[in-house]
Write a protein that holds these residues in place. Structure first.
Motif, mmCIF file in Angstrom:
data_model
loop_
_atom_site.group_PDB
_atom_site.id
_atom_site.type_symbol
_atom_site.label_atom_id
_atom_site.label_comp_id
_atom_site.label_asym_id
_atom_site.label_seq_id
_atom_site.Cartn_x
_atom_site.Cartn_y
_atom_site.Cartn_z
ATOM 1 N N TYR A 117 -59.968 -88.921 -67.767
ATOM 2 C CA TYR A 117 -59.105 -89.991 -67.251
ATOM 3 C C TYR A 117 -58.112 -90.462 -68.308
ATOM 4 O O TYR A 117 -56.932 -90.710 -67.999
ATOM 5 C CB TYR A 117 -59.982 -91.148 -66.779
ATOM 6 N N GLU A 118 -58.566 -90.588 -69.547
ATOM 7 C CA GLU A 118 -57.695 -91.089 -70.612
ATOM 8 C C GLU A 118 -56.569 -90.116 -70.952
ATOM 9 O O GLU A 118 -55.595 -90.486 -71.616
ATOM 10 C CB GLU A 118 -58.521 -91.366 -71.876
ATOM 11 N N GLN A 119 -56.686 -88.882 -70.489
ATOM 12 C CA GLN A 119 -55.663 -87.876 -70.808
ATOM 13 C C GLN A 119 -54.634 -87.692 -69.689
ATOM 14 O O GLN A 119 -53.766 -86.821 -69.790
ATOM 15 C CB GLN A 119 -56.325 -86.530 -71.086
ATOM 16 N N ILE A 120 -54.727 -88.488 -68.623
ATOM 17 C CA ILE A 120 -53.788 -88.337 -67.504
ATOM 18 C C ILE A 120 -52.358 -88.515 -67.998
ATOM 19 O O ILE A 120 -52.051 -89.451 -68.726
ATOM 20 C CB ILE A 120 -54.117 -89.347 -66.390
ATOM 21 N N ARG A 121 -51.506 -87.583 -67.566
ATOM 22 C CA ARG A 121 -50.113 -87.583 -68.004
ATOM 23 C C ARG A 121 -49.209 -88.180 -66.927
ATOM 24 O O ARG A 121 -49.609 -88.342 -65.786
ATOM 25 C CB ARG A 121 -49.666 -86.152 -68.319
ATOM 26 N N ASP A 122 -47.960 -88.458 -67.318
ATOM 27 C CA ASP A 122 -47.021 -89.028 -66.358
ATOM 28 C C ASP A 122 -46.719 -88.020 -65.255
ATOM 29 O O ASP A 122 -46.926 -86.809 -65.416
ATOM 30 C CB ASP A 122 -45.734 -89.470 -67.052
ATOM 31 N N VAL A 123 -46.200 -88.512 -64.130
ATOM 32 C CA VAL A 123 -46.060 -87.688 -62.931
ATOM 33 C C VAL A 123 -45.039 -86.574 -63.096
ATOM 34 O O VAL A 123 -45.008 -85.640 -62.292
ATOM 35 C CB VAL A 123 -45.696 -88.547 -61.702
ATOM 36 N N GLY A 124 -44.216 -86.638 -64.131
ATOM 37 C CA GLY A 124 -43.252 -85.577 -64.351
ATOM 38 C C GLY A 124 -43.845 -84.337 -64.971
ATOM 39 O O GLY A 124 -43.169 -83.304 -65.076
ATOM 40 N N ARG A 125 -45.129 -84.396 -65.347
ATOM 41 C CA ARG A 125 -45.759 -83.250 -66.011
ATOM 42 C C ARG A 125 -46.855 -82.656 -65.134
ATOM 43 O O ARG A 125 -47.193 -83.192 -64.073
ATOM 44 C CB ARG A 125 -46.322 -83.701 -67.370
ATOM 45 N N ASP A 126 -47.401 -81.530 -65.597
ATOM 46 C CA ASP A 126 -48.469 -80.859 -64.858
ATOM 47 C C ASP A 126 -49.666 -81.798 -64.683
ATOM 48 O O ASP A 126 -50.007 -82.557 -65.602
ATOM 49 C CB ASP A 126 -48.900 -79.600 -65.617
ATOM 50 N N GLN A 127 -50.318 -81.723 -63.509
ATOM 51 C CA GLN A 127 -51.377 -82.675 -63.180
ATOM 52 C C GLN A 127 -52.777 -82.048 -63.150
ATOM 53 O O GLN A 127 -53.686 -82.585 -62.512
ATOM 54 C CB GLN A 127 -51.069 -83.333 -61.832
ATOM 55 N N ASP A 128 -52.974 -80.926 -63.840
ATOM 56 C CA ASP A 128 -54.311 -80.328 -63.886
ATOM 57 C C ASP A 128 -55.330 -81.299 -64.482
ATOM 58 O O ASP A 128 -56.470 -81.391 -64.006
ATOM 59 C CB ASP A 128 -54.294 -79.031 -64.703
ATOM 60 N N ILE A 129 -54.938 -82.026 -65.522
ATOM 61 C CA ILE A 129 -55.850 -82.984 -66.146
ATOM 62 C C ILE A 129 -56.203 -84.092 -65.162
ATOM 63 O O ILE A 129 -57.352 -84.548 -65.107
ATOM 64 C CB ILE A 129 -55.223 -83.568 -67.427
ATOM 65 N N THR A 130 -55.234 -84.515 -64.366
ATOM 66 C CA THR A 130 -55.492 -85.561 -63.368
ATOM 67 C C THR A 130 -56.499 -85.066 -62.337
ATOM 68 O O THR A 130 -57.410 -85.808 -61.933
ATOM 69 C CB THR A 130 -54.190 -85.974 -62.671
#
Length: 283
Positions: A117-130
């Motif tokens: 969860y702490e590694q979630i990136r902004d929506v402009g980037r790849d969302q595999d971590i999300t």
């Protein structure tokens, strides 16, 4: 001669500090409680790297003790505090694999979810971590319902879902700006189909109105506006949709009965949207 002796002494000192496996500590056996308390003290002082090394030393010197299991988890926590998520996840996966029934397993699953969860990136980037975060949060909720861990995971799951919906909106808006209306429509429909409980839904409905108006498909535009007006009557998105249809003189012909959003989707609807998704082009 003196220089040679100094160099030899330095080499021996480094060897003593390194030891087998490159440990930063000279191997000095200590009672497990003392060693664990030393590690906890370092953690309390936010000296995370030293705390990790000392917790690992607990496990190395006393591998079959209950303290070793706790130290494994605390080492993962110290790595998490240091934002070293990769190391933390490796230790957590090992703990879960070796001790799935341990009383500390719920916390291990929860901390694993937090690392993602702490590694979630902004929506402009790849969302595999999300997506990894969502899967890990779901595991906490499913395994330990009714616990504080599950309750907090459920709150973070909602935020994670909203983030994934935001990614679909980000891509959909890109398609809309570039007049790729069918691709945009598919993205906005995905938000309605998969992320109905998120804050992105009102805008998704409005963007559908925009896309359908641009295509000249006014029945579909009015249908999306009717759903928007029924479910979010006071929102700015409904006002924008109403004004857009008003400007196009598309408000009164063939009015559509407002309907509530339906979380259940039929197989036919899913198949239809899946076929439409083939029209999308890569960014």
């Amino acid at each position: 001669m003196l220089r040679t002796i100094i160099l030899l002494a330095s080499a021996l000192a480094l060897a003593a500090c390194g030891g087998a496996g490159g440990s930063r500590f000279e191997y000095i056996e200590k009672p497990v409680e003392a060693l664990y308390n030393d590690a906890a003290d370092e953690l309390g002082k936010r000296r995370f790297e030293t705390a990790v090394a000392l917790f690992d030393e607990v496990e190395r010197q006393h591998p079959y003790s209950a303290w070793a299991r706790k130290a494994m988890l605390m080492s993962a926590f110290a790595s998490y505090q240091a934002n070293d998520y990769e190391t933390s996840l490796a230790n957590l996966d090992r703990f879960i694999s070796l001790h799935p029934g341990n009383e500390l397993a719920p916390y291990a699953f929860y901390l694993r979810a937090m690392c993602h969860y702490e590694q979630i990136r902004d929506v402009g980037r790849d969302q595999d971590i999300t997506r990894n975060a969502l899967e890990a949060l779901d595991a906490v909720i499913a395994r330990y319902p009714g616990t504080d861990y599950a309750r907090d995971a459920a709150l973070k799951r909602d935020l994670t879902q909203d983030h994934l919906a935001g990614k679909e909106m980000y891509v959909g808006r890109y398609y809309l700006r570039n007049s790729q209306h069918v691709a945009a429509i598919n993205r906005f429909k995905k938000v309605l189909a998969e992320y109905q409980q998120t804050t992105q839904v009102p805008e998704a409905l409005h963007r559908l109105v925009e896309a359908y108006v641009e295509l000249g498909v006014y029945d579909e535009a009015r249908a999306a506006a009717a759903v928007l007006g029924h479910n979010y009557p006071g929102s700015r998105w409904y006002e924008d949709s109403y004004r857009l249809l008003e400007r196009r003189n598309a408000l009164v012909s063939n009015p559509v009965t407002p309907v509530a959003l339906n979380p259940e989707r039929t197989d036919a609807e899913t198949a239809e949207n899946a076929s439409e998704a083939g029209d999308e082009a890569a960014l």
